[in-house]
Motif scaffolding. Sequence first.
Motif, PDB file in Angstrom:
ATOM      1  N   GLN A 201       0.792  -1.291   0.086  1.00  0.00           N
ATOM      2  CA  GLN A 201       0.040  -0.050  -0.070  1.00  0.00           C
ATOM      3  C   GLN A 201       0.853   1.053  -0.099  1.00  0.00           C
ATOM      4  O   GLN A 201       1.489   1.422   0.843  1.00  0.00           O
ATOM      5  CB  GLN A 201      -0.985   0.092   1.230  1.00  0.00           C
ATOM      6  CG  GLN A 201      -1.820  -1.108   1.297  1.00  0.00           C
ATOM      7  CD  GLN A 201      -2.605  -1.345   2.575  1.00  0.00           C
ATOM      8  OE1 GLN A 201      -3.503  -0.457   2.719  1.00  0.00           O
ATOM      9  NE2 GLN A 201      -2.346  -2.184   3.380  1.00  0.00           N
ATOM     10  N   SER A 203       2.003   5.264  -0.545  1.00  0.00           N
ATOM     11  CA  SER A 203       1.528   6.715  -0.475  1.00  0.00           C
ATOM     12  C   SER A 203       2.510   7.758  -0.613  1.00  0.00           C
ATOM     13  O   SER A 203       3.635   7.668  -0.378  1.00  0.00           O
ATOM     14  CB  SER A 203       0.961   6.762   1.123  1.00  0.00           C
ATOM     15  OG  SER A 203       1.932   6.673   2.154  1.00  0.00           O
ATOM     16  N   THR A 272      -2.497  13.451   1.064  1.00  0.00           N
ATOM     17  CA  THR A 272      -1.874  12.067   0.698  1.00  0.00           C
ATOM     18  C   THR A 272      -2.367  11.554  -0.192  1.00  0.00           C
ATOM     19  O   THR A 272      -3.674  11.322  -0.262  1.00  0.00           O
ATOM     20  CB  THR A 272      -1.871  11.114   2.141  1.00  0.00           C
ATOM     21  OG1 THR A 272      -1.306  11.908   3.391  1.00  0.00           O
ATOM     22  CG2 THR A 272      -1.167   9.858   1.910  1.00  0.00           C
ATOM     23  N   THR A 274      -2.643   7.854  -2.216  1.00  0.00           N
ATOM     24  CA  THR A 274      -2.342   6.489  -2.028  1.00  0.00           C
ATOM     25  C   THR A 274      -2.856   5.553  -3.091  1.00  0.00           C
ATOM     26  O   THR A 274      -3.779   5.710  -3.833  1.00  0.00           O
ATOM     27  CB  THR A 274      -3.265   6.002  -0.765  1.00  0.00           C
ATOM     28  OG1 THR A 274      -4.608   6.349  -1.016  1.00  0.00           O
ATOM     29  CG2 THR A 274      -2.806   6.739   0.447  1.00  0.00           C
ATOM     30  N   ASP A 276      -3.529   1.394  -3.445  1.00  0.00           N
ATOM     31  CA  ASP A 276      -3.583  -0.171  -2.650  1.00  0.00           C
ATOM     32  C   ASP A 276      -3.234  -1.090  -3.743  1.00  0.00           C
ATOM     33  O   ASP A 276      -4.164  -1.446  -4.561  1.00  0.00           O
ATOM     34  CB  ASP A 276      -4.933  -0.404  -2.032  1.00  0.00           C
ATOM     35  CG  ASP A 276      -5.147  -1.519  -1.200  1.00  0.00           C
ATOM     36  OD1 ASP A 276      -4.358  -2.540  -1.494  1.00  0.00           O
ATOM     37  OD2 ASP A 276      -5.950  -1.745  -0.362  1.00  0.00           O
ATOM     38  N   ASP A 308       7.019   9.638   3.718  1.00  0.00           N
ATOM     39  CA  ASP A 308       6.120   9.786   4.828  1.00  0.00           C
ATOM     40  C   ASP A 308       7.178  10.523   5.840  1.00  0.00           C
ATOM     41  O   ASP A 308       6.540  11.207   6.924  1.00  0.00           O
ATOM     42  CB  ASP A 308       5.965   8.436   5.611  1.00  0.00           C
ATOM     43  CG  ASP A 308       4.695   7.705   4.885  1.00  0.00           C
ATOM     44  OD1 ASP A 308       4.075   8.468   4.144  1.00  0.00           O
ATOM     45  OD2 ASP A 308       4.760   6.442   4.837  1.00  0.00           O
TER      46      ASP A 308
END
Length: 349
Positions: A201, A203, A272, A274, A276, A308
């Motif tokens: 996943q 981001s 953010t 993202t 998946d 991050d």
Amino acid sequence: MSSTLQIGLAVAGGVVLAAIVAHSAWSSRRNAPRRPDPEPADSVAPALAPALDGERREPGFDDALGALPMPLPADRRSGLDPLIDVIAPIAIDTPVSGDAALAATPSTRRVGSKPFALEGRNSTTQVWETPVAGQRYDALQAGVQLANRTGALNEIEFSEFVMKAQGFADAMNGAPEFPDMREEVARARELDQFASSHDAQLSFTLRAVNAAWSPGYLHQNAARLGFVAGLIPGRMVLPSATPGMPPILGLSFDAQAALAEDPDQSALRSVTLTLDVPQVERAEQPFVRMREAAAALAQAMDGVVTDDAARPLAREAMDVIGSELEQLYDTLDARDLSAGSALARRLFS
């Protein structure tokens, strides 16, 4: 003379005061969150209008509570499958109606944290399906998923599956045949280990360089790229072109800012983006689109793309991620769990 001096001082004071007020207003405008630009209706991109009028939103996709999912595109392995399910055949002497099967179906479609399912073989089409009223079925089976993102099926969950399937079989005057619990639990652990090692996943964080953004400003720029409003505040998605499929990308920001009385005064310093990975088909090129969306938003909104830890993401780093993703796709394909397939969407959920 004194009168002239007083007038001069008053004028000078007024000039200083006006300068202070002007500077304050300029500083306030400079530091205020950026707001969306007014656009004529005929200049709005096709994806923008639905996002603004609230009619087009993220498609519902609720498998987490065992609710009936929205219709999905045809998939040769969309039902119970021995690759990721424990399956217990239920022998019956005579065909049963879909109405009777539905009446005997347990109220919850869960066994612990795992999805529980019942299927019948349609007497007319000979296709296995979830029982439907008005149809007849000449064979039945019950199943429970071996693993998902909550972990592997355990002994307690297996025992609950046996009790739930047995109750349904009794109502159908059927005789279930259950596989060995220890073998199935061991198989669940092996599948869970594989899934845990090959889950991804991703981001990216988009951070404001200078002025912050208002939610409306973010919405406007993201909508130009095809994003639409999500089901929850502070979320937008890039929907798949195939109805019923999970979104390709997600875009999330502070939900409180989205719910503020005056969103235009809410300041967003970061959002953010993202992906998946196992939920989206490889053919959609989701990572390429993720990179393109991040770059386009950063350019349009005066932002920088970071990881991050707030470190800027260089092109070389993204190239490495893309290369590693291709290897992951190959591994999932080899295991017959291709990203975006019905089985992968179930396993990685």
